[in-house]
Design a protein around this motif. Structure first.
Motif, PDB file in Angstrom:
ATOM      1  N   THR A 104     -23.597  41.896 -33.319  1.00  0.00           N
ATOM      2  CA  THR A 104     -24.184  42.637 -34.430  1.00  0.00           C
ATOM      3  C   THR A 104     -25.635  42.211 -34.572  1.00  0.00           C
ATOM      4  OG1 THR A 104     -22.073  42.785 -35.603  1.00  0.00           O
ATOM      5  CG2 THR A 104     -24.062  43.050 -36.925  1.00  0.00           C
TER       6      THR A 104
ATOM      7  N   THR B 283     -23.397  47.158 -35.141  1.00  0.00           N
ATOM      8  CA  THR B 283     -22.363  46.380 -34.461  1.00  0.00           C
ATOM      9  C   THR B 283     -21.930  47.133 -33.221  1.00  0.00           C
ATOM     10  OG1 THR B 283     -21.588  45.455 -36.545  1.00  0.00           O
ATOM     11  CG2 THR B 283     -20.063  45.346 -34.680  1.00  0.00           C
TER      12      THR B 283
ATOM     13  N   ALA C 224     -24.517  50.083 -42.518  1.00  0.00           N
ATOM     14  CA  ALA C 224     -23.742  49.736 -41.321  1.00  0.00           C
ATOM     15  C   ALA C 224     -23.725  50.905 -40.341  1.00  0.00           C
ATOM     16  CB  ALA C 224     -22.324  49.354 -41.706  1.00  0.00           C
TER      17      ALA C 224
ATOM     18  N   ALA D  65     -21.999  51.511 -36.322  1.00  0.00           N
ATOM     19  CA  ALA D  65     -21.195  50.923 -35.250  1.00  0.00           C
ATOM     20  C   ALA D  65     -21.351  51.742 -33.975  1.00  0.00           C
ATOM     21  CB  ALA D  65     -19.724  50.873 -35.649  1.00  0.00           C
TER      22      ALA D  65
END
Length: 113
Positions: free
Chosen positions: A82, A57, A31, A33
């Motif tokens: 995303t 994202t 992940a 961001a």
């Protein structure tokens, strides 16, 4: 055992034999961001020689472009969306990336070890 039962047993064994390798083929997801025109985390550590999926994202109100000149990747991430980028297996090293629309603050690196 009938011919049909033998064939069915062979198919089941073959299917069960393929299931573990199919699970191993799934890429690791990492992940990333974008928030306040910055990447979080700024440094991502991955295993060298292993493909992975970068799940980015964008939490900002405007779009941002993920760009890595080292990896020859450019991808716009719309605000509030995303995306998933399939990344190749990387040789050991450091690969920089920026948010092209906010290069002064949106910076990061991928460290392949």
């Amino acid at each position: 055992m009938s011919v049909f039962a033998t064939l069915l047993a062979g198919v089941l064994v073959a299917c069960l034999g393929l299931a573990p390798s199919a699970a191993r083929a799934a890429d690791t997801e990492i992940a990333l961001a974008i928030e306040n025109h910055r990447f979080q985390p700024e440094e991502i550590k991955v295993k060298a020689s292993t493909p992975f999926v970068l799940v980015i994202t964008n939490k900002d109100k405007g779009p941002e472009e993920f760009e890595s000149r080292d990896l020859r990747i450019e991808k716009v991430i719309p605000a509030g969306k995303t995306i998933r980028l399939k990344m190749p297996a990387l040789k050991p090293g450091t690969y920089g990336f920026v948010g092209e629309y906010h290069e002064k603050t949106a910076k990061g690196r991928i460290l392949a070890e």
